[in-house]
Design a protein around this motif. Structure first.
Motif, PDB file in Angstrom:
ATOM      1  N   VAL A 149      93.629  37.053  28.080  1.00  0.00           N
ATOM      2  CA  VAL A 149      93.648  37.122  26.666  1.00  0.00           C
ATOM      3  C   VAL A 149      95.071  37.565  26.310  1.00  0.00           C
ATOM      4  O   VAL A 149      95.239  38.410  25.723  1.00  0.00           O
ATOM      5  CB  VAL A 149      93.030  39.016  26.759  1.00  0.00           C
ATOM      6  N   ARG A 159      97.690  36.999  23.261  1.00  0.00           N
ATOM      7  CA  ARG A 159      97.455  36.997  21.633  1.00  0.00           C
ATOM      8  C   ARG A 159      98.618  36.100  20.824  1.00  0.00           C
ATOM      9  O   ARG A 159      99.980  37.474  21.515  1.00  0.00           O
ATOM     10  CB  ARG A 159      96.709  38.490  21.163  1.00  0.00           C
ATOM     11  N   PRO A 191      93.038  37.278  20.677  1.00  0.00           N
ATOM     12  CA  PRO A 191      93.160  36.988  23.015  1.00  0.00           C
ATOM     13  C   PRO A 191      91.430  36.190  22.691  1.00  0.00           C
ATOM     14  O   PRO A 191      91.969  36.271  24.090  1.00  0.00           O
ATOM     15  CB  PRO A 191      93.086  38.951  22.950  1.00  0.00           C
ATOM     16  N   GLN A 192      90.866  35.631  22.783  1.00  0.00           N
ATOM     17  CA  GLN A 192      90.495  35.074  23.094  1.00  0.00           C
ATOM     18  C   GLN A 192      90.047  33.787  22.979  1.00  0.00           C
ATOM     19  O   GLN A 192      89.108  32.559  22.152  1.00  0.00           O
ATOM     20  CB  GLN A 192      88.378  35.287  22.087  1.00  0.00           C
ATOM     21  N   ALA A 240      97.353  51.144  22.591  1.00  0.00           N
ATOM     22  CA  ALA A 240      97.719  50.637  21.625  1.00  0.00           C
ATOM     23  C   ALA A 240      98.437  52.174  20.982  1.00  0.00           C
ATOM     24  O   ALA A 240      98.964  52.413  21.549  1.00  0.00           O
ATOM     25  CB  ALA A 240      96.072  50.936  21.214  1.00  0.00           C
ATOM     26  N   TYR A 300      95.782  43.506  26.130  1.00  0.00           N
ATOM     27  CA  TYR A 300      94.454  43.649  25.692  1.00  0.00           C
ATOM     28  C   TYR A 300      94.193  44.216  27.233  1.00  0.00           C
ATOM     29  O   TYR A 300      93.041  44.425  28.039  1.00  0.00           O
ATOM     30  CB  TYR A 300      94.117  42.510  25.690  1.00  0.00           C
ATOM     31  N   LEU A 301      94.447  43.395  29.064  1.00  0.00           N
ATOM     32  CA  LEU A 301      93.613  44.092  30.436  1.00  0.00           C
ATOM     33  C   LEU A 301      94.825  45.218  31.426  1.00  0.00           C
ATOM     34  O   LEU A 301      94.633  44.643  31.920  1.00  0.00           O
ATOM     35  CB  LEU A 301      94.263  42.369  30.765  1.00  0.00           C
ATOM     36  N   HIS A 302      95.094  45.915  30.154  1.00  0.00           N
ATOM     37  CA  HIS A 302      96.011  47.022  30.555  1.00  0.00           C
ATOM     38  C   HIS A 302      94.721  48.022  31.172  1.00  0.00           C
ATOM     39  O   HIS A 302      94.517  48.563  30.682  1.00  0.00           O
ATOM     40  CB  HIS A 302      96.940  47.911  30.364  1.00  0.00           C
ATOM     41  N   ASP A 318      99.549  42.506  32.207  1.00  0.00           N
ATOM     42  CA  ASP A 318      99.270  43.717  31.814  1.00  0.00           C
ATOM     43  C   ASP A 318      98.661  44.561  32.321  1.00  0.00           C
ATOM     44  O   ASP A 318      98.724  45.716  32.353  1.00  0.00           O
ATOM     45  CB  ASP A 318      97.973  43.233  30.896  1.00  0.00           C
TER      46      ASP A 318
END
Lengths: 157, 403
Positions: B34, B36, B26-27, A132, B55-57, B402
């Protein structure tokens, strides 16, 4: 002729200033070049030694310094992997970007910045990519301390 | 301060655009996980596409630093989770490359078999999902029916359908069970007919051709610059396949072709995957014919886990088992990079070792991560409905992207 010899020849007179170390043995031969000359070296590798693809950029944190590793692929003739390395000081790791030469460098350099905190000078989009935007620290550094809390989420358990 | 969406769009706050911004994922069902995409639209035409990943990291590279070589194997099941066996094989072969050992011919043949079974299963899912996104529901169901058969085979081989963790440093977890090869033969005997039926449904289907032909053309130069790999690269006409160009696991002993495209559009990527299904079937046939006899693990007690039955009876074996499980294989000081041709492209593992059982640094060259970058180049100029076709044709997995 090994690619390292061809690469040294391609650089010509500049080789002395560009190359710091050439390691031609073992199962992972590489050439270490000076950080300022990485763009020049990579161009020579592409134009003279046929390394068309820059297929991965990553880094390693040694306790004393950091290293950026560039893996190239030679596709059309004499298929093979070629590797350049750059050493950077740990307190101010900066390397010129290759994102203008190879589009693939864009994300892989961002990833290296994100996870190891190595800056790529001149990168067009120098932001975190996997973590992030407000994440603190660079997890793959050896002295990284994971956060105990992130936006109200307890990370200690 | 810039907000996340401004960072994504790469423009300062005050500079508003007259284009509409559409957030996809992402959905979103057709982003296959995921992923985006932030799309800037002029009417129905995409003018800018910015993929946002991460998002999947799960920090796999960091996790690997505190794990022995065997302990990391289950994590690779969760990389490209459509081809876990192929990831297991790539990881173990990379570890052996670092340690510097050869594995016995039977283990090599089993690994080739694993990789090719995974390739068929991954391409079937890629093709099925691609077809479903463009409305061809039947092909999706047919692909999943075939995939189910492969999963039954994988379950018979490794005991798990999905999270296989089948390979070990120096070989594989267990030998092929009795009757497995004849089951595999029964599958590949009927499989070409199934592939023919997919082709019949799609290759000359007017809707399919209209939706895929000349959509999102990738030129050879772009493919090189973006470092594509796998079928996406070969669809642009570049003959590059690590199984042929840098053979490993004895791939040089099998007779198969590398299918390449001519145009590099979505249709070519589809055709390449269809042809690769046939080539993988050919390789599997040869594996069954040539399957050598012998051990399935390297005969080096410092590398391979001993047989469980002998661990329970013998002193030496017990000690080796204990040391290998607690301390791991003693890798030499140094580094290595090994890449395998996985269904999605070139999956590479770099290891840096300071000696001992734990890698000092490992990085994963994930083909989906590198391949996805090209979306920013090929999506603009197409209709928004074509983005779905483009995503299907690129065939990526976010688990791998990710990490």
């Amino acid at each position: 002729m090994s690619w390292i010899a061809a690469f040294t020849e391609a650089l010509g007179d500049a080789a002395e200033n560009v190359i710091e170390e050439a390691h031609d043995e073992g199962n992972h031969p590489f050439v270490r070049v000076r950080a300022e000359s990485i763009v020049e070296a990579a161009r020579a590798l592409r134009d003279k030694c046929g390394a068309e693809m820059l297929h991965q950029i990553s880094g390693v944190d040694y306790a004393e310094h950091m290293e950026v590793i560039y893996h190239f692929t030679r596709v059309t003739r004499d298929p093979g992997f070629l590797c350049l390395k750059v050493s950077v000081p740990r307190d101010n790791p900066v390397v010129p970007t290759l994102a203008h030469e190879w589009r693939a460098a864009n994300w892989t350099e961002r990833e290296t910045w994100d996870l190891l905190g190595i800056r790529f000078d001149g990168h067009p989009h120098h932001y975190r990519i996997l973590l992030a935007e407000d994440w603190v620290g660079h997890p793959l550094r050896k002295d990284y301390e994971p956060p105990t809390e992130y936006h109200g989420i307890d990370c200690t358990q | 301060m810039s907000t996340r969406v401004d960072i994504v769009l790469d423009r300062p706050d005050e500079q508003a655009s007259e284009h509409q911004v559409l957030n996809m994922g992402p959905q979103h069902p057709s982003t296959h996980g995921v992923l985006r995409l932030v799309l800037e639209l002029d009417g129905e035409i995409v003018v800018k596409c910015t993929p946002v990943v991460g998002y999947l990291h799960r920090g796999m590279e960091k996790l690997a630093e505190s794990m022995t070589f065997h302990m990391f194997c289950p994590y690779t099941d969760r990389l490209d989770y459509l081809a876990p066996l192929a990831n297991n094989v790539a990881l173990s072969t990379a570890q052996e490359h670092l340690i510097g050992i050869e594995i016995p011919p039977r283990a090599q043949a089993i690994r080739v078999m694993c990789t090719e079974m995974s390739r068929i299963s991954a391409h079937l899912l890629g093709l099925g999902a691609f077809a479903m996104d463009l409305g061809a529901m039947t092909v999706f169901l047919w692909c999943f029916r075939e995939r189910e058969k492969i999963y039954d085979l994988i379950e018979h081989l490794s005991g798990a359908r999905f999270t296989t963790s089948f390979t070990r440093v120096g070989g594989v977890a267990n030998d092929i069970p009795d009757g497995f090869l004849s089951e595999l033969k029964a599958f590949i005997d009927q499989f070409p007919e199934q592939v023919a039926s997919f082709e019949k449904m799609l290759s000359r289907n007017r809707i399919w051709v209209d939706r895929t032909k000349d959509i999102a053309v990738i030129t050879r130069e772009d493919a090189m610059s973006y470092a594509l790999s796998g079928p996406n690269l070969r669809a642009t006409g570049i003959e590059w396949d690590l199984r042929v160009n840098r053979p490993y696991l004895g791939y040089e002993n099998y007779d198969f072709d590398i299918p390449v495209g001519t145009v590099g559009d979505c249709y070519d990527r589809y055709l390449c995957r269809i042809e690769e299904l046939k080539e993988s079937t050919k390789i599997l046939q040869q594996v069954i014919q040539k399957m050598p006899a012998g051990p399935v693990n390297a005969l080096d007690s410092k590398i391979s886990l001993p047989e469980k039955s002998s661990v329970l009876k013998g002193m030496d074996e017990l000690i080796h088992q204990f040391i290998l499980v607690t301390e791991g294989q003693d890798a030499p000081v140094g580094e290595s990079y090994f890449a395998a041709e996985n269904p999605k492209g070139e999956l590479g593992f770099y290891f840096r070792s300071r000696g001992g059982g734990y890698p000092d640094r490992m990085f994963i060259r994930a083909p989906s991560f590198v391949n996805l970058q090209i979306l920013e180049k090929i999506a603009p100029g197409n209709y928004i409905s074509d983005v779905v076709a483009i995503l299907g044709s690129i065939d990526f997995v976010m688990g791998e992207c990710d990490r």
